[in-house]
Scaffold this active site. Structure first.
Site, PDB file in Angstrom:
ATOM      1  CE  LYS A  72      -4.339  -1.526   1.793  1.00 57.19           C
ATOM      2  NZ  LYS A  72      -5.271  -1.343   3.138  1.00 57.19           N
ATOM      3  CG  ASP A 108      -8.639   0.965   3.450  1.00 51.37           C
ATOM      4  OD1 ASP A 108      -9.508   0.040   2.541  1.00 51.37           O
ATOM      5  OD2 ASP A 108      -7.385   0.834   3.264  1.00 51.37           O
TER       6      ASP A 108
END
Ligand code: ATR
Length: 288
Positions: A72, A108
């Site tokens: 990420k 997210d």
């Protein structure tokens, strides 16, 4: 599942290990339901191979990819452009690919916000939040809450130095709404009295350690909304304790589905069928 042809557009999931990911089936169910000629593929890739694999993906018929542990952060250096929220969070879980150009997003935090809105009718503006934990998920949620105008974001973490660093970063770069507190019953009690929404962003309560709970149940009262990002089990001990005390609860499956729905919309430009995503995730969860 569709039978792929030469026109089929691909979406990848880049990470390692990918063992338990529900994303491929969740996305493929929606592609199938909406009769889209698209296929979502898990692509297990090591840290050292990420640049080579991503360069190849950019040259193929991919419309995007999701990115998970451990890539990420590393993916950022390989992108052509970064969305401002992803830049603040410093992590990317969704990449849009258009004509070989890669743009990074983080869904997210927005996914969590959507689940809070859908399931508890809450928007962050002017609200007071208490978060347990200070990992990658906490960072995405806390920064998104601050960006969306939360009045207070209190971060309670076992390693208090991590919480202090994140609070300082939010206060200096986004808005002066953050503070860090120690992971003790006393600190949690007084922070809960100030908070409207309590969120567990630690792994506490995750299977197989299902009995574990991040705070004493007594700090929760009926005026609280209590959210858990743990989705295995779907009903954690924290959520059961919160319900017993009259609080409204927001289970972690919502965040999983809504972060996926937001990614789907970035890849395809179409609204995801969230009901189908939820149905598929629930089906897979009960089959596990
Ligand atoms: P992710 O990136 O997926 O959010 P992570 O980086 O592993 O996950 O973070 C997990 C968080 O849960 C951490 O904040 C961790 O606390 P520390 O920063 O002190 O390590 C917290 N956590 C996990 N198990 C815990 C436990 N038993 N008690 C308290 N905190 C715990």
């Amino acid at each position: 599942m569709i039978s792929p042809g030469t026109e089929t557009r691909l979406v990848g999931l880049l990470g390692s290990p990918l063992g338990h990911s529900l994303s491929p089936r969740m996305h493929n169910r929606v592609f199938e339901k909406l009769q889209m000629d698209c296929l979502y593929l898990p692509i297990e890739v090591s840290r050292e191979d990420l640049p080579t694999v991503f360069a190849a993906i950019k040259k193929m018929n991919f419309i995007g990819c999701n990115v998970t542990i451990p890539h990420k952060l590393e993916i950022i250096d390989l992108l052509d452009e970064l969305d401002p929220l992803a830049q603040r969070i410093g992590a990317v879980n969704t990449v849009q690919l258009t004509n070989g150009r890669a743009v990074g997003y983080n869904t997210d935090g927005p996914g969590f916000l959507r689940s809070l809105a859908e399931e508890a009718g809450i928007t962050p503006q002017g609200r007071r939040f208490l978060l347990f934990g200070c990992g990658g998920a906490t960072r995405a949620i806390a920064i998104t809450l601050a960006t969306e105008g939360a009045a207070a974001v209190t971060i309670c973490n076992r390693t208090v130095g991590k919480a202090e660093r994140l609070a300082e970063e939010i206060n200096s770069r986004i808005s002066r709404c953050a503070q860090a507190i120690a992971f003790s019953d006393k600190e949690q009690q007084s922070a809960a009295e100030e908070a409207e929404i309590i969120i567990n962003t630690t792994s506490i309560g995750m299977s197989p350690d299902r009995e574990a709970i991040p705070c004493p149940p007594a700090i929760i009262s009926a005026h609280h909304v209590v959210a858990d990002i743990v989705y295995n089990p779907p009903q954690t001990t924290l959520l059961s304790a919160a319900e017993e005390r009259g609080a409204k609860v927001v289970p972690g499956l919502g965040m999983l589905v809504w972060q996926g729905a937001a990614a789907f919309e970035i890849f395809t430009g179409r609204k995801a069928d969230v009901a189908i995503m939820k149905e598929e995730v629930n089906r897979l969860r009960t089959a596990q």
